[in-house]
Design an enzyme around this catalytic site. Sequence first.
Site, PDB file in Angstrom:
ATOM      1  N   SER A 142      12.168  48.536-147.020  1.00 36.92           N
ATOM      2  CA  SER A 142      12.657  48.105-148.328  1.00 36.92           C
ATOM      3  C   SER A 142      13.114  46.654-148.291  1.00 36.92           C
ATOM      4  O   SER A 142      13.623  46.173-147.267  1.00 36.92           O
ATOM      5  CB  SER A 142      13.831  48.994-148.753  1.00 36.92           C
ATOM      6  OG  SER A 142      14.519  48.459-149.862  1.00 36.92           O
ATOM      7  N   TYR A 167      21.739  52.715-147.895  1.00 37.66           N
ATOM      8  CA  TYR A 167      20.287  52.839-148.049  1.00 37.66           C
ATOM      9  C   TYR A 167      19.586  51.733-147.268  1.00 37.66           C
ATOM     10  O   TYR A 167      18.656  51.987-146.496  1.00 37.66           O
ATOM     11  CB  TYR A 167      19.911  52.770-149.525  1.00 37.66           C
ATOM     12  CG  TYR A 167      18.423  52.674-149.762  1.00 37.66           C
ATOM     13  CD1 TYR A 167      17.587  53.751-149.490  1.00 37.66           C
ATOM     14  CD2 TYR A 167      17.848  51.504-150.252  1.00 37.66           C
ATOM     15  CE1 TYR A 167      16.215  53.669-149.696  1.00 37.66           C
ATOM     16  CE2 TYR A 167      16.483  51.412-150.468  1.00 37.66           C
ATOM     17  CZ  TYR A 167      15.675  52.493-150.178  1.00 37.66           C
ATOM     18  OH  TYR A 167      14.319  52.400-150.376  1.00 37.66           O
TER      19      TYR A 167
END
Length: 351
Positions: A142, A167
């Site tokens: 990501s 995350y």
Amino acid sequence: MKILITGSAGFIGYHLTKVLAIRKDEIFGLDSLNDYYDINLKYGRLEDLGIHRCNISYNKINKSSCLSNISFIQLNLEDKENLDLLFKQEQFDYVINLAAQAGVRYSLVNPHAYIDSNIMGFINILECCRNYKIKHLTYASSSSVYGLNGKQPFSTQGNVDHPVSLYAASKKSNELMAHTYSHLFNLPTTGLRFFTVYGPWGRPDMALFLFTKAIIENQPIDVYNFGNMHRDFTYISDIVEGIVKVNDHPPKGNELWNCKNPDPSSSTAPYKVYNIGNSKPIKLSYFIECIEKELGKEAIKNLLPIQPGDVPSTYADISDLVRDFNYKPKVSVEEGVKNFITWYNDFYKAK
């Protein structure tokens, strides 16, 4: 090729499954079908692939009725025993791991979900890839790994040591774990740092979906950082094109890698990390204007400061992906927003 795609009922996984199935690869989809967002949307994606919800039960393999080269199983990556059994039984050639607990803000309130899915689930994938001699593991990372790094465009040569959400930390952990397996066991791995993917069948917790729904329903939209966020919005077909190209070419060790001046994106091991984005950041306020234009309605804006875990701007340096695969994003934000709203109106019968 026989390819396992985890997260195949998810946004990216669904589109990737469809493209590779049309290419006549043998596709095996896996998804936990959790309720992080509307489960009916996940079932809708599967049904579009020919996997009907009435046939789905945990740890049971389903064969698509309309595309004979798609199979599906509902399974958690944390289920080590059944995952190992699946790899042993099916003998995959390639694995594309897109399954993860998504969402930056959700990680602030439910951190354990990220450890279970993104860390424990990923180690189980790595172990299975190692034990069953997978030719290449491609996995989702990501853009959030760049965290407090303010040097833009974000480069895979840049620092990713200061994540601002769990995350993001879990995604950086995946990259480190993958390198370890590439180094110790010669497992080819490639990580793809996705930059704000959008398009038809997108996730309901993402800005485009949230804004479209709210504007149609005459509800206010929350606009963080007072609309001054910039995001490298990347259309789903451009993302899928990049995944396919990368998956087809497992990395080899970088012969020029220098331990005294190390390249963070490669290694002497068969390991690589790429950014995959549009490389054209768009201001959030303009993105909203595109939605308003397509809907023919003005949004009611609730202007708010930036939220914990968010970064004000993302901008992908994709030069190595361009160099290695001639990668060229094609879809403009105007076209992409139009395509999404056309799908949304059809799927939800908004008009």
